[in-house]
Design a protein around this motif. Structure first.
Motif, PDB file in Angstrom:
ATOM      1  N   TYR A 174      25.609   8.807  -0.375  1.00  0.00           N
ATOM      2  CA  TYR A 174      25.673   8.477  -1.536  1.00  0.00           C
ATOM      3  C   TYR A 174      26.578   8.112  -2.489  1.00  0.00           C
ATOM      4  O   TYR A 174      26.485   7.277  -3.417  1.00  0.00           O
ATOM      5  CB  TYR A 174      24.811   9.065  -2.397  1.00  0.00           C
ATOM      6  N   THR A 175      27.454   9.715  -2.719  1.00  0.00           N
ATOM      7  CA  THR A 175      28.345   9.615  -3.453  1.00  0.00           C
ATOM      8  C   THR A 175      29.228   8.245  -2.912  1.00  0.00           C
ATOM      9  O   THR A 175      29.932   7.590  -4.102  1.00  0.00           O
ATOM     10  CB  THR A 175      28.637  10.851  -3.697  1.00  0.00           C
ATOM     11  N   VAL A 176      29.120   8.164  -1.762  1.00  0.00           N
ATOM     12  CA  VAL A 176      30.051   7.217  -0.705  1.00  0.00           C
ATOM     13  C   VAL A 176      30.228   5.920  -1.289  1.00  0.00           C
ATOM     14  O   VAL A 176      30.973   5.224  -1.989  1.00  0.00           O
ATOM     15  CB  VAL A 176      30.950   7.624   0.697  1.00  0.00           C
ATOM     16  N   LEU A 177      28.745   6.133  -1.429  1.00  0.00           N
ATOM     17  CA  LEU A 177      28.261   4.301  -1.468  1.00  0.00           C
ATOM     18  C   LEU A 177      28.400   4.686  -3.143  1.00  0.00           C
ATOM     19  O   LEU A 177      29.123   2.907  -3.215  1.00  0.00           O
ATOM     20  CB  LEU A 177      26.791   4.520  -1.073  1.00  0.00           C
ATOM     21  N   VAL A 178      28.248   4.717  -3.911  1.00  0.00           N
ATOM     22  CA  VAL A 178      28.439   4.803  -5.001  1.00  0.00           C
ATOM     23  C   VAL A 178      29.436   4.273  -5.733  1.00  0.00           C
ATOM     24  O   VAL A 178      30.301   3.901  -6.768  1.00  0.00           O
ATOM     25  CB  VAL A 178      27.787   5.940  -6.294  1.00  0.00           C
ATOM     26  N   LEU A 179      30.334   5.241  -5.175  1.00  0.00           N
ATOM     27  CA  LEU A 179      32.344   4.872  -5.838  1.00  0.00           C
ATOM     28  C   LEU A 179      32.016   3.392  -5.053  1.00  0.00           C
ATOM     29  O   LEU A 179      33.251   2.757  -5.217  1.00  0.00           O
ATOM     30  CB  LEU A 179      32.663   5.895  -5.080  1.00  0.00           C
ATOM     31  N   THR A 180      31.644   2.559  -4.323  1.00  0.00           N
ATOM     32  CA  THR A 180      32.125   1.840  -3.162  1.00  0.00           C
ATOM     33  C   THR A 180      31.793   0.455  -4.374  1.00  0.00           C
ATOM     34  O   THR A 180      32.395  -0.568  -4.185  1.00  0.00           O
ATOM     35  CB  THR A 180      31.540   1.189  -2.096  1.00  0.00           C
ATOM     36  N   THR A 189      15.834   0.723   1.792  1.00  0.00           N
ATOM     37  CA  THR A 189      14.257   1.519   0.989  1.00  0.00           C
ATOM     38  C   THR A 189      13.932   2.712   2.237  1.00  0.00           C
ATOM     39  O   THR A 189      14.221   3.774   1.137  1.00  0.00           O
ATOM     40  CB  THR A 189      12.906   1.422   1.365  1.00  0.00           C
ATOM     41  N   MET A 190      14.143   3.102   3.065  1.00  0.00           N
ATOM     42  CA  MET A 190      14.385   4.342   3.930  1.00  0.00           C
ATOM     43  C   MET A 190      15.592   5.236   3.870  1.00  0.00           C
ATOM     44  O   MET A 190      15.562   6.568   3.982  1.00  0.00           O
ATOM     45  CB  MET A 190      14.313   3.551   6.069  1.00  0.00           C
ATOM     46  N   ALA A 191      16.728   4.598   4.227  1.00  0.00           N
ATOM     47  CA  ALA A 191      18.234   4.962   3.186  1.00  0.00           C
ATOM     48  C   ALA A 191      17.801   6.451   2.094  1.00  0.00           C
ATOM     49  O   ALA A 191      17.969   7.513   1.802  1.00  0.00           O
ATOM     50  CB  ALA A 191      18.875   4.592   3.527  1.00  0.00           C
ATOM     51  N   SER A 192      17.786   5.622   1.503  1.00  0.00           N
ATOM     52  CA  SER A 192      17.324   6.420  -0.469  1.00  0.00           C
ATOM     53  C   SER A 192      16.172   6.911  -0.467  1.00  0.00           C
ATOM     54  O   SER A 192      16.031   8.156  -0.569  1.00  0.00           O
ATOM     55  CB  SER A 192      16.744   5.062  -1.460  1.00  0.00           C
ATOM     56  N   TYR A 193      15.047   6.948   0.529  1.00  0.00           N
ATOM     57  CA  TYR A 193      13.978   7.726   0.555  1.00  0.00           C
ATOM     58  C   TYR A 193      14.672   8.927   1.336  1.00  0.00           C
ATOM     59  O   TYR A 193      14.203  10.388   1.192  1.00  0.00           O
ATOM     60  CB  TYR A 193      12.538   7.253   1.913  1.00  0.00           C
ATOM     61  N   ALA A 194      15.340   8.582   2.093  1.00  0.00           N
ATOM     62  CA  ALA A 194      15.867   9.905   2.627  1.00  0.00           C
ATOM     63  C   ALA A 194      16.971  10.677   2.213  1.00  0.00           C
ATOM     64  O   ALA A 194      16.689  12.569   2.350  1.00  0.00           O
ATOM     65  CB  ALA A 194      16.740   9.821   4.363  1.00  0.00           C
ATOM     66  N   ILE A 195      17.416  10.067   1.730  1.00  0.00           N
ATOM     67  CA  ILE A 195      18.258  10.852   0.377  1.00  0.00           C
ATOM     68  C   ILE A 195      17.689  11.639  -0.385  1.00  0.00           C
ATOM     69  O   ILE A 195      17.545  12.703  -1.051  1.00  0.00           O
ATOM     70  CB  ILE A 195      20.000  10.297  -0.076  1.00  0.00           C
ATOM     71  N   ALA A 196      16.669  10.894  -1.480  1.00  0.00           N
ATOM     72  CA  ALA A 196      16.404  10.880  -2.500  1.00  0.00           C
ATOM     73  C   ALA A 196      15.105  12.055  -2.392  1.00  0.00           C
ATOM     74  O   ALA A 196      14.419  13.517  -3.097  1.00  0.00           O
ATOM     75  CB  ALA A 196      15.203  10.375  -3.285  1.00  0.00           C
ATOM     76  N   VAL A 197      14.018  11.820  -1.284  1.00  0.00           N
ATOM     77  CA  VAL A 197      13.354  13.094  -0.778  1.00  0.00           C
ATOM     78  C   VAL A 197      13.174  13.594   0.593  1.00  0.00           C
ATOM     79  O   VAL A 197      12.940  15.062  -0.188  1.00  0.00           O
ATOM     80  CB  VAL A 197      11.885  11.899  -0.908  1.00  0.00           C
ATOM     81  N   LEU A 198      13.890  13.340   1.070  1.00  0.00           N
ATOM     82  CA  LEU A 198      14.099  14.440   3.046  1.00  0.00           C
ATOM     83  C   LEU A 198      15.538  15.335   2.654  1.00  0.00           C
ATOM     84  O   LEU A 198      14.960  16.100   2.916  1.00  0.00           O
ATOM     85  CB  LEU A 198      13.211  13.405   3.712  1.00  0.00           C
TER      86      LEU A 198
END
Length: 275
Positions: free
Chosen positions: A106-112, A88-97
Protein backbone atom coordinates in the motif's frame (compact mmCIF):
# COMPACT_ATOMS: atom_id res chain seq x y z
CA UNK A 1 -35.37 27.76 9.94
CA UNK A 2 -34.64 29.74 13.14
CA UNK A 3 -33.13 33.19 12.71
CA UNK A 4 -30.00 32.29 14.69
CA UNK A 5 -29.38 29.19 12.57
CA UNK A 6 -29.94 31.16 9.38
CA UNK A 7 -27.41 33.77 10.43
CA UNK A 8 -24.87 31.10 11.27
CA UNK A 9 -25.33 29.39 7.89
CA UNK A 10 -25.48 32.61 5.86
CA UNK A 11 -21.72 32.81 5.04
CA UNK A 12 -21.70 29.21 3.85
CA UNK A 13 -24.80 29.73 1.72
CA UNK A 14 -23.23 32.80 0.14
CA UNK A 15 -20.07 30.87 -0.72
CA UNK A 16 -22.09 28.00 -2.20
CA UNK A 17 -24.16 30.41 -4.29
CA UNK A 18 -21.00 32.17 -5.49
CA UNK A 19 -19.36 28.86 -6.43
CA UNK A 20 -22.49 27.74 -8.30
CA UNK A 21 -22.69 31.03 -10.16
CA UNK A 22 -18.98 30.87 -10.99
CA UNK A 23 -19.52 27.40 -12.51
CA UNK A 24 -22.79 28.08 -14.33
CA UNK A 25 -21.95 31.38 -16.03
CA UNK A 26 -19.33 29.90 -18.42
CA UNK A 27 -21.66 27.01 -19.22
CA UNK A 28 -24.57 29.34 -19.99
CA UNK A 29 -22.25 31.47 -22.10
CA UNK A 30 -21.28 28.40 -24.13
CA UNK A 31 -24.96 27.49 -24.64
CA UNK A 32 -25.84 30.96 -25.88
CA UNK A 33 -22.80 30.99 -28.18
CA UNK A 34 -23.68 27.54 -29.57
CA UNK A 35 -27.13 28.76 -30.58
CA UNK A 36 -25.89 31.81 -32.47
CA UNK A 37 -25.74 31.90 -36.29
CA UNK A 38 -22.74 30.07 -37.70
CA UNK A 39 -19.88 32.34 -38.66
CA UNK A 40 -20.89 35.02 -36.15
CA UNK A 41 -18.85 36.17 -33.15
CA UNK A 42 -21.06 35.71 -30.06
CA UNK A 43 -20.08 37.45 -26.85
CA UNK A 44 -21.29 37.36 -23.28
CA UNK A 45 -24.62 35.90 -22.25
CA UNK A 46 -26.74 37.50 -24.95
CA UNK A 47 -29.41 34.97 -25.89
CA UNK A 48 -29.97 34.84 -29.68
CA UNK A 49 -33.39 35.98 -30.86
CA UNK A 50 -33.54 33.02 -33.27
CA UNK A 51 -31.73 30.04 -31.66
CA UNK A 52 -30.05 27.80 -34.22
CA UNK A 53 -30.53 24.36 -32.65
CA UNK A 54 -29.26 22.67 -35.80
CA UNK A 55 -25.76 23.83 -34.81
CA UNK A 56 -25.57 20.83 -32.48
CA UNK A 57 -26.41 18.48 -35.35
CA UNK A 58 -23.79 20.11 -37.55
CA UNK A 59 -21.19 19.92 -34.78
CA UNK A 60 -22.08 16.27 -34.16
CA UNK A 61 -21.44 15.42 -37.81
CA UNK A 62 -18.34 17.60 -38.16
CA UNK A 63 -16.61 16.13 -35.10
CA UNK A 64 -17.64 12.55 -35.95
CA UNK A 65 -19.18 12.22 -32.51
CA UNK A 66 -20.92 8.90 -33.21
CA UNK A 67 -17.68 7.02 -33.87
CA UNK A 68 -15.84 8.65 -30.97
CA UNK A 69 -18.78 8.04 -28.65
CA UNK A 70 -18.56 4.31 -29.37
CA UNK A 71 -14.78 4.36 -28.93
CA UNK A 72 -14.94 6.24 -25.63
CA UNK A 73 -17.67 3.95 -24.32
CA UNK A 74 -15.59 0.88 -25.21
CA UNK A 75 -12.53 2.32 -23.45
CA UNK A 76 -14.53 3.27 -20.34
CA UNK A 77 -16.13 -0.19 -20.16
CA UNK A 78 -12.68 -1.74 -20.46
CA UNK A 79 -11.14 0.43 -17.73
CA UNK A 80 -13.67 1.26 -15.02
CA UNK A 81 -15.19 -2.16 -14.16
CA UNK A 82 -11.82 -3.94 -14.21
CA UNK A 83 -10.13 -1.25 -12.11
CA UNK A 84 -12.98 -1.27 -9.59
CA UNK A 85 -12.88 -5.07 -9.15
CA UNK A 86 -9.10 -5.23 -8.74
CA UNK A 87 -8.84 -2.20 -6.43
CA UNK A 88 -11.77 -3.35 -4.25
CA UNK A 89 -10.31 -6.80 -3.73
CA UNK A 90 -6.81 -5.41 -3.12
CA UNK A 91 -8.11 -2.85 -0.61
CA UNK A 92 -10.14 -5.52 1.17
CA UNK A 93 -7.07 -7.74 1.44
CA UNK A 94 -4.95 -4.88 2.81
CA UNK A 95 -7.43 -3.28 5.20
CA UNK A 96 -9.57 -6.20 6.40
CA UNK A 97 -7.60 -9.39 5.86
CA UNK A 98 -4.32 -7.69 6.82
CA UNK A 99 -2.27 -9.81 4.41
CA UNK A 100 1.53 -10.08 4.84
CA UNK A 101 3.41 -7.12 3.34
CA UNK A 102 0.07 -5.46 2.71
CA UNK A 103 1.19 -2.20 4.26
CA UNK A 104 4.39 -2.22 2.22
CA UNK A 105 2.38 -2.79 -0.95
CA UNK A 106 0.00 0.00 0.00
CA UNK A 107 2.85 2.41 0.79
CA UNK A 108 4.46 1.77 -2.58
CA UNK A 109 1.15 2.41 -4.32
CA UNK A 110 0.59 5.68 -2.47
CA UNK A 111 4.12 6.84 -3.27
CA UNK A 112 3.41 6.44 -6.98
CA UNK A 113 0.76 9.14 -6.63
CA UNK A 114 3.58 11.65 -6.16
CA UNK A 115 5.14 10.88 -9.55
CA UNK A 116 4.48 13.43 -12.29
CA UNK A 117 1.99 12.12 -14.80
CA UNK A 118 4.14 13.03 -17.80
CA UNK A 119 7.14 11.02 -16.57
CA UNK A 120 5.57 7.69 -17.57
CA UNK A 121 4.56 8.60 -21.12
CA UNK A 122 7.84 7.75 -22.88
CA UNK A 123 8.49 4.39 -21.16
CA UNK A 124 4.79 3.55 -21.50
CA UNK A 125 4.97 4.26 -25.24
CA UNK A 126 7.97 1.95 -25.64
CA UNK A 127 6.33 -0.80 -23.59
CA UNK A 128 3.06 -0.64 -25.51
CA UNK A 129 4.95 -0.71 -28.81
CA UNK A 130 6.93 -3.75 -27.68
CA UNK A 131 3.65 -5.51 -26.86
CA UNK A 132 2.33 -4.80 -30.35
CA UNK A 133 -0.66 -2.83 -29.07
CA UNK A 134 0.32 0.61 -30.32
CA UNK A 135 -2.50 2.26 -32.23
CA UNK A 136 -5.21 0.03 -30.75
CA UNK A 137 -7.66 0.81 -27.98
CA UNK A 138 -5.93 -1.77 -25.78
CA UNK A 139 -2.96 0.61 -25.77
CA UNK A 140 -5.14 2.96 -23.73
CA UNK A 141 -7.23 0.49 -21.73
CA UNK A 142 -4.41 -1.49 -20.12
CA UNK A 143 -2.28 1.51 -19.04
CA UNK A 144 -5.31 3.33 -17.64
CA UNK A 145 -6.27 0.31 -15.54
CA UNK A 146 -2.79 0.27 -14.02
CA UNK A 147 -2.56 4.04 -13.62
CA UNK A 148 -5.89 4.14 -11.79
CA UNK A 149 -4.81 1.53 -9.25
CA UNK A 150 -2.93 3.75 -6.75
CA UNK A 151 -5.79 6.19 -6.25
CA UNK A 152 -8.45 3.47 -6.45
CA UNK A 153 -6.77 1.36 -3.74
CA UNK A 154 -6.24 4.47 -1.63
CA UNK A 155 -9.93 5.40 -1.99
CA UNK A 156 -11.35 1.96 -1.23
CA UNK A 157 -8.96 1.28 1.65
CA UNK A 158 -10.18 4.49 3.28
CA UNK A 159 -13.65 2.95 3.28
CA UNK A 160 -12.69 -0.52 4.50
CA UNK A 161 -10.62 0.72 7.46
CA UNK A 162 -13.71 2.55 8.75
CA UNK A 163 -15.90 -0.56 8.69
CA UNK A 164 -16.15 -2.07 12.21
CA UNK A 165 -14.08 -5.25 12.50
CA UNK A 166 -16.89 -6.81 14.48
CA UNK A 167 -18.76 -7.34 11.20
CA UNK A 168 -15.94 -9.46 9.76
CA UNK A 169 -15.56 -11.36 13.03
CA UNK A 170 -19.29 -12.07 13.14
CA UNK A 171 -19.20 -13.30 9.54
CA UNK A 172 -16.26 -15.57 10.39
CA UNK A 173 -18.09 -17.00 13.40
CA UNK A 174 -21.04 -17.80 11.13
CA UNK A 175 -18.70 -19.76 8.90
CA UNK A 176 -18.38 -17.25 6.06
CA UNK A 177 -15.17 -17.34 4.04
CA UNK A 178 -13.32 -14.05 3.39
CA UNK A 179 -14.68 -13.95 -0.16
CA UNK A 180 -18.24 -14.58 1.03
CA UNK A 181 -17.87 -11.93 3.73
CA UNK A 182 -16.71 -9.49 1.09
CA UNK A 183 -19.66 -10.27 -1.14
CA UNK A 184 -22.46 -10.32 1.44
CA UNK A 185 -21.20 -7.98 4.17
CA UNK A 186 -18.67 -5.47 2.88
CA UNK A 187 -19.80 -4.83 -0.69
CA UNK A 188 -23.32 -3.69 0.27
CA UNK A 189 -21.75 -1.21 2.69
CA UNK A 190 -19.23 -0.10 0.07
CA UNK A 191 -21.76 0.85 -2.62
CA UNK A 192 -21.41 4.64 -2.11
CA UNK A 193 -17.61 4.40 -2.14
CA UNK A 194 -17.63 2.18 -5.25
CA UNK A 195 -20.13 4.42 -7.06
CA UNK A 196 -18.12 7.56 -6.31
CA UNK A 197 -14.90 5.84 -7.39
CA UNK A 198 -16.59 4.75 -10.61
CA UNK A 199 -17.62 8.34 -11.21
CA UNK A 200 -14.10 9.67 -10.71
CA UNK A 201 -12.54 7.01 -12.94
CA UNK A 202 -15.19 7.57 -15.59
CA UNK A 203 -14.42 11.28 -15.68
CA UNK A 204 -10.65 10.75 -15.89
CA UNK A 205 -10.98 8.06 -18.58
CA UNK A 206 -13.59 9.88 -20.66
CA UNK A 207 -11.57 13.10 -20.63
CA UNK A 208 -8.24 11.37 -21.29
CA UNK A 209 -6.46 13.32 -23.99
CA UNK A 210 -2.67 13.12 -23.72
CA UNK A 211 -2.30 9.33 -23.58
CA UNK A 212 -4.90 8.88 -26.32
CA UNK A 213 -2.99 11.32 -28.52
CA UNK A 214 0.37 9.59 -27.94
CA UNK A 215 -0.65 5.93 -28.00
CA UNK A 216 -3.38 5.94 -30.68
CA UNK A 217 -2.69 7.47 -34.08
CA UNK A 218 -6.17 6.83 -35.48
CA UNK A 219 -8.47 9.73 -34.42
CA UNK A 220 -11.52 7.45 -34.65
CA UNK A 221 -10.15 5.18 -31.90
CA UNK A 222 -9.45 7.91 -29.36
CA UNK A 223 -11.63 9.31 -26.60
CA UNK A 224 -14.16 12.11 -26.91
CA UNK A 225 -11.52 14.63 -25.87
CA UNK A 226 -9.71 13.79 -29.09
CA UNK A 227 -12.76 15.00 -31.00
CA UNK A 228 -12.33 18.46 -29.54
CA UNK A 229 -8.68 18.52 -30.59
CA UNK A 230 -9.57 17.62 -34.18
CA UNK A 231 -12.44 20.07 -34.07
CA UNK A 232 -10.27 22.97 -32.99
CA UNK A 233 -7.76 22.17 -35.71
CA UNK A 234 -10.30 22.30 -38.55
CA UNK A 235 -12.85 24.80 -37.25
CA UNK A 236 -10.94 26.97 -34.80
CA UNK A 237 -12.36 30.14 -36.37
CA UNK A 238 -16.01 29.08 -36.07
CA UNK A 239 -16.76 29.80 -32.42
CA UNK A 240 -20.38 28.71 -32.76
CA UNK A 241 -19.59 25.17 -33.90
CA UNK A 242 -16.69 25.01 -31.46
CA UNK A 243 -18.96 25.75 -28.50
CA UNK A 244 -21.62 23.35 -29.77
CA UNK A 245 -19.02 20.59 -30.14
CA UNK A 246 -17.61 21.25 -26.67
CA UNK A 247 -21.09 21.01 -25.14
CA UNK A 248 -21.72 17.70 -26.91
CA UNK A 249 -18.45 16.32 -25.56
CA UNK A 250 -19.25 17.56 -22.03
CA UNK A 251 -22.83 16.23 -22.01
CA UNK A 252 -22.09 12.56 -21.10
CA UNK A 253 -19.91 13.54 -18.14
CA UNK A 254 -22.55 15.93 -16.83
CA UNK A 255 -25.27 13.29 -17.16
CA UNK A 256 -23.20 10.63 -15.38
CA UNK A 257 -22.28 13.05 -12.60
CA UNK A 258 -25.91 14.03 -12.04
CA UNK A 259 -26.84 10.36 -11.91
CA UNK A 260 -24.14 9.40 -9.37
CA UNK A 261 -23.81 12.59 -7.36
CA UNK A 262 -26.01 11.20 -4.56
CA UNK A 263 -23.61 8.30 -4.03
CA UNK A 264 -20.61 10.60 -4.26
CA UNK A 265 -21.99 12.92 -1.58
CA UNK A 266 -22.92 9.94 0.60
CA UNK A 267 -19.39 8.52 0.39
CA UNK A 268 -17.84 11.85 1.35
CA UNK A 269 -20.30 12.24 4.23
CA UNK A 270 -19.51 8.77 5.55
CA UNK A 271 -15.81 9.56 5.50
CA UNK A 272 -16.33 12.83 7.35
CA UNK A 273 -18.43 11.18 10.04
CA UNK A 274 -16.27 8.13 10.60
CA UNK A 275 -12.94 9.82 10.08
Amino acid sequence: MPTRTLRRCAPGLVLIAAAALYSLVPLLSMVSAALAPQGSLPSGLSWPSDPHWHNFIDAWNVANITTLLKSSTLIVLGVVPVAIVISTMASYAIAVLDIPLGRVFYTVLVLTLTLPYEIVIVPLYEQVRAMGLLGTQWALILPLVGMNMPFAVFWMRAHFVNVPRELSEAAGIDGASPLRALRHVHLPLARPAIASLALLMFLSTWNQFLLALVLIDDPNKRTMAGALQAFTTKYSTDQVLLNAGALLIMAPTIIVFLFLQRHFAKALLQGSVKG
